[in-house]
Enzyme design. Structure first.
Site, PDB file in Angstrom:
ATOM      1  N   ASN B 157       3.484  44.769  70.477  1.00  6.04           N
ATOM      2  CA  ASN B 157       2.432  45.471  69.754  1.00  6.04           C
ATOM      3  C   ASN B 157       2.719  45.647  68.263  1.00  6.04           C
ATOM      4  O   ASN B 157       1.806  45.795  67.476  1.00  6.04           O
ATOM      5  CB  ASN B 157       2.162  46.830  70.407  1.00  6.04           C
ATOM      6  CG  ASN B 157       3.417  47.594  70.710  1.00  6.04           C
ATOM      7  OD1 ASN B 157       4.319  47.091  71.385  1.00  6.04           O
ATOM      8  ND2 ASN B 157       3.519  48.798  70.195  1.00  6.04           N
ATOM      9  N   SER B 205      -5.390  47.072  78.867  1.00  5.42           N
ATOM     10  CA  SER B 205      -6.086  48.257  78.370  1.00  5.42           C
ATOM     11  C   SER B 205      -7.324  47.835  77.587  1.00  5.42           C
ATOM     12  O   SER B 205      -7.249  46.981  76.700  1.00  5.42           O
ATOM     13  CB  SER B 205      -5.123  49.048  77.473  1.00  5.42           C
ATOM     14  OG  SER B 205      -5.778  50.163  76.933  1.00  5.42           O
ATOM     15  N   HIS B 207      -9.289  49.228  75.341  1.00  7.19           N
ATOM     16  CA  HIS B 207      -9.571  49.526  73.927  1.00  7.19           C
ATOM     17  C   HIS B 207      -8.865  48.587  72.952  1.00  7.19           C
ATOM     18  O   HIS B 207      -9.051  48.687  71.746  1.00  7.19           O
ATOM     19  CB  HIS B 207      -9.271  50.991  73.609  1.00  7.19           C
ATOM     20  CG  HIS B 207      -7.824  51.371  73.550  1.00  7.19           C
ATOM     21  ND1 HIS B 207      -7.164  51.543  72.349  1.00  7.19           N
ATOM     22  CD2 HIS B 207      -6.918  51.633  74.518  1.00  7.19           C
ATOM     23  CE1 HIS B 207      -5.914  51.905  72.604  1.00  7.19           C
ATOM     24  NE2 HIS B 207      -5.731  51.962  73.903  1.00  7.19           N
ATOM     25  N   CYS B 330       8.960  58.174  58.926  1.00 11.95           N
ATOM     26  CA  CYS B 330       8.045  59.204  58.452  1.00 11.95           C
ATOM     27  C   CYS B 330       6.690  59.109  59.125  1.00 11.95           C
ATOM     28  O   CYS B 330       5.996  60.099  59.277  1.00 11.95           O
ATOM     29  CB  CYS B 330       7.860  59.108  56.948  1.00 11.95           C
ATOM     30  SG  CYS B 330       9.152  59.989  56.076  1.00 11.95           S
TER      31      CYS B 330
END
Ligand SMILES: Cc1ncc(COP(=O)(O)O)c(C=O)c1O
Lengths: 144, 402
Positions: B157, B205, B207, B330
């Site tokens: 991903n 999945s 989406h 971060c």
């Protein structure tokens, strides 16, 4: 993104006092690239006043904003005031930081202290070591 | 698909995609008209039940399997959890308590494996090398007599690298080991077929291919005993309780069929734009592409830029209307930068300066050119205020990315 206050975004987008100063009287660098943030503060001192100050920062938006704000808070101020600048004052001036970004303001406080310490050392001025961060043994990375 | 909104250049399609018109329209009748519970005995309920079984057949056809091998879930995470836990429990019954996976799986897989480790399973995470690809030879070497499961993602991903799933599937079948693949990033983007790939368990999945969020599929080859994650009613052959989300399932099926139908010509179009973007960003000094250039999803571009940090890069790109993502600490809200970037050997200093841009079929050449210009500008701006960059340029420190 609503992650940050307008103040943070303003200082991030238009950082004040950014870049290196020529012939600085004191320089302080804290943080490390492994953790993802480094701040460097440059000082020019006249008498007992911070005549000029600038910063360079490698880090996230709040790290850049905190550095910018911190320089604004001490510029033209007596050394004594700069010495007592707290990270809390930086956070308040920025209208707050998200919890996991508070350490950025701590870095700003420590970078200024470190630059002042460098100035004291260079000029043989006596100072109380206990007031300064112990950057050699810092474990800032584990406190994100 | 519709007009672009607010002139945003949306390059975060690996996080999620915009729903296609086709998918939205496929859902509406199942909210307006056929809304009854498929478990109900009355006529409206039976209509919903029929629709559910028909749509199961359609999804099975796309994947190349039988309808009874399709289990509808709440998405990729649930499918990953159920696949891995089921295979582990099945293995344990035969005294097999060893699982092989890779260092750069999605957290839905890695955290499930950690849970199994706490229960006494032994987990081998294969290294993925700088290219971000695991080889069938690595898997072959790692398989032992007590290996219960091999789980390797179809495509990563973050860095988009495509794994040799067909070869690993063949190997596992020969060695009699169950094989699961997290195909969440692959389905709808590259050809996937559970029969020719010889997979036993597969997660997807909706989406990620312009379908709705919160719905997915677990394919489980017949003969594999699934364990329930969710207990209750007898839905999904008793393996997944809860009233079926029929509108979402209809939307998913429509999006899936559309994506697969368009795939042959669309993936070339998207890959051409991807290559244009990679070429443009490669011109930024001291930058590096993450993961193999060739075995790569058509829509994935992932870079590291030395001397800067990813979150500030994202914020400034956002200011210019470009929606992107990063694997910096971060942005992850954790201590370390992305485990994927670390797994391909990027050191922390460099991994903090990462940028992921994921394209869709709506991305235009103009979007790509605007993005190249914006990233080039923003990287230069952030470097100009970076003490790390100063030290690198002055020769005080050595560049890691040459
Ligand atoms: C590779 C991979 N696996 C699993 C998931 C989880 O899917 P979902 O968001 O449907 O739970 C994602 C997406 O976030 C993913 O990219």
């Amino acid at each position: 993104m609503a992650l940050y206050s307008e103040k943070v975004m303003d200082h991030f987008r238009n950082p004040r006092n950014v870049g290196a100063l020529a012939d600085p009287d004191g320089v302080g660098e804290v943080g490390n690239a492994k953790c993802g943030d480094i701040m460097k503060i440059y000082l020019k001192v006249e008498g007992d006043v911070i005549a000029d100050v600038s910063f360079e920062t490698f880090g996230c938006g709040s790290a850049i904003a905190a550095s910018s704000m911190a320089t604004e808070l001490i510029k033209g101020k007596p050394i004594a005031d700069a010495l007592t600048l707290t990270n809390k004052a930086v956070v308040e001036a920025l209208d707050g930081l998200p919890g996991h970004k508070i350490h950025c303001s701590v870095l700003a406080e420590e970078a200024i202290k470190k630059a002042l310490q460098d100035y004291f050392e260079r000029n043989g001025i006596e100072y109380d070591r206990s007031l300064f961060p112990d950057c050699e043994n810092c474990d800032h990375c584990s406190h994100h | 698909m519709g007009e672009k909104e607010d002139n945003v250049i949306y390059l975060d399609n690996a996080a999620t995609t915009k729903m296609s018109r086709t998918a939205i329209e496929a859902m509406l009748p199942y909210m307006n008209d056929i809304y009854a519970n498929p478990s109900s005995l009355h006529t409206p309920g039976q209509k919903a039940k029929e629709a559910l079984e028909l749509v199961r057949e359609r999804v099975a056809t796309v994947l190349g399997c039988e309808p009874r091998e399709i289990y509808f879930t709440s998405g990729g995470s649930e499918a990953d959890n159920q696949a891995i836990l089921s295979a582990a429990r099945q293995g344990a019954r035969w005294g097999k308590r060893h699982i092989i996976s890779t260092a750069f799986e999605h957290h839905a897989v890695l955290h499930t494996l950690e849970k199994l480790q706490e229960e006494g399973f032994e987990v081998t995470l294969l290294p993925v090398g700088e290219e971000g690809i695991v080889t069938p030879e690595q898997v072959a070497e790692a398989i032992r007599g007590d290996t219960a499961l091999v789980s390797v993602m179809y495509a990563n991903n973050e860095i988009g690298t495509i794994q040799p799933i067909g070869e690993i599937g063949k190997l596992c079948r020969e060695r009699g080991v169950l094989f699961h693949t997290d195909a969440v990033q692959a389905v709808g983007h590259i050809p996937v077929n559970v029969v020719t790939d010889r997979v036993d368990l597969l997660s997807l999945s909706a989406h990620k291919f312009h379908g709705p969020k919160g719905v997915g599929v677990l394919y489980a080859r017949k003969g594999i005993r699934l364990q329930n994650l969710i207990h209750g009613g007898a839905q999904e052959r008793g393996k997944r309780a809860g009233t079926e989300n029929l509108p979402a399932i209809m939307g998913m099926a429509a999006a899936l069929e559309e994506a697969v139908l368009k795939l042959p010509f669309q993936s070339k179009q998207v890959a051409d734009l991807r290559d244009r973007l990679i070429d443009g960003l490669s011109r930024i000094p001291h930058s590096v592409l993450n993961g193999s250039r060739t075995s790569r999803l058509p829509g994935n571009v992932s870079f590291c830029f030395e001397g800067i940090e990813g979150e500030s890069l994202l914020l400034l790109l956002d200011d210019r209307g470009i929606a992107a993502s990063s694997g910096s600490a971060c942005t992850s809200g954790s201590l370390d930068p992305s485990h994927v970037l670390l797994a391909i050997g990027r050191v922390h200093d460099v991994a903090h300066g990462s940028l992921r841009l994921t394209l869709s079929d709506e991305t235009t050449e103009k979007d790509v050119d605007t993005t190249i210009a914006a990233v080039t500008d923003v990287v230069a701006h952030l470097r100009s205020m970076s003490p790390v960059w100063r030290d690198l340029e002055s020769g005080k420190k050595e560049f890691i990315i040459k």
